[in-house]
Design a protein around this motif. Sequence first.
Motif, short mmCIF file in Angstrom:
data_model
loop_
_atom_site.label_atom_id
_atom_site.label_comp_id
_atom_site.label_asym_id
_atom_site.label_seq_id
_atom_site.Cartn_x
_atom_site.Cartn_y
_atom_site.Cartn_z
N GLU A 75 -29.67 -13.43 -58.53
CA GLU A 75 -29.23 -12.56 -59.62
C GLU A 75 -30.20 -12.62 -60.80
O GLU A 75 -30.54 -11.60 -61.41
CB GLU A 75 -27.83 -12.96 -60.10
N GLY A 76 -30.65 -13.83 -61.14
CA GLY A 76 -31.56 -14.00 -62.28
C GLY A 76 -32.90 -13.32 -62.03
O GLY A 76 -33.44 -12.66 -62.92
N LEU B 221 -21.61 -9.82 -63.82
CA LEU B 221 -21.20 -10.87 -62.89
C LEU B 221 -21.99 -12.17 -63.05
O LEU B 221 -21.59 -13.20 -62.52
CB LEU B 221 -21.35 -10.37 -61.45
N PHE B 222 -23.11 -12.11 -63.76
CA PHE B 222 -23.99 -13.27 -63.85
C PHE B 222 -23.31 -14.45 -64.55
O PHE B 222 -23.32 -15.57 -64.06
CB PHE B 222 -25.29 -12.90 -64.55
N THR B 223 -22.71 -14.21 -65.71
CA THR B 223 -22.09 -15.30 -66.48
C THR B 223 -20.90 -15.92 -65.75
O THR B 223 -20.80 -17.15 -65.69
CB THR B 223 -21.69 -14.79 -67.88
N LEU C 134 -21.00 -24.10 -62.54
CA LEU C 134 -20.91 -25.24 -63.44
C LEU C 134 -19.60 -25.99 -63.25
O LEU C 134 -19.58 -27.23 -63.17
CB LEU C 134 -21.05 -24.77 -64.89
N ALA C 135 -18.49 -25.27 -63.15
CA ALA C 135 -17.18 -25.92 -62.95
C ALA C 135 -17.13 -26.63 -61.60
O ALA C 135 -16.63 -27.77 -61.50
CB ALA C 135 -16.06 -24.89 -63.06
N GLY C 136 -17.63 -25.98 -60.55
CA GLY C 136 -17.60 -26.59 -59.22
C GLY C 136 -18.47 -27.82 -59.13
O GLY C 136 -18.06 -28.84 -58.55
#
Length: 176
Positions: free
Chosen positions: A123-124, A148-150, A157-159
Motif C-alpha cells: 500500500e505504501g 484503508l492505509f491507516t 500495530l495492535a496485533g
Amino acid sequence: MSLRIHGIGGQSLARCPSPSNGQILRPTITTTRSPAGRLVSPARAHASEDGKDTDEEDIQIEKMMSSKRKSRKGQAAEPAKPFTVVSATRDSVYGDQPPSQIQQVETTVVQGLGLLFALILAEGIFLGASGFMSAEMDALAQDVVYPLFTPTLGVFLAGSSAYGLWKTREDTGSSN
C-alpha cells in the motif's frame, strides 16, 4: 649477466636488466643444505658451527607435528559421534513430534502479521508511486487505498503488540 649482492638473513638482491635499459634490484632468497640434507636459510645454517642444534630443533618440531596427527597414514580420522538428547521440547522444535495447539496458533498469528506487513508495504509503495501513474490509478489511490492505509497500520500495530505481550507473559510464566 646478473650480479648478486647478499643482504641480511640470507636475502640477496639480484641486479636484473629492465625494459628501460636500466638495472633494477630484485630480492631473492638463497638457501643452503644442512648436513642432514634439509634446506635451511643461511642465517639459520650459521646459527651453530656444526649444524647439530638446527637439525635437532627441526627433528623435535617434526615429532611434535606428527604426534598431533591422530590418524594413520592413508586413513581418515574418525568423525565425532553425535549425542542423543532426550527432551520433549527438542523433539517438538525439530519436528519429531507434531506441534501442539499453542504452537499452531502461534504460527498462524506470525504468518498473519507477516501478510499484514507485506500489505502495508505494498500500500505504501502504491501510494508513493500513484503521483507518477495515470489519472485513474491516482484516483484509485486517493479514493480506496489511502483511507484503508491507516486502519491497516493500526491493526498491524495492535496485533504485533498483543503478540509481544502474549509471548512476554508466556516467558515469565515458564520461568517461575
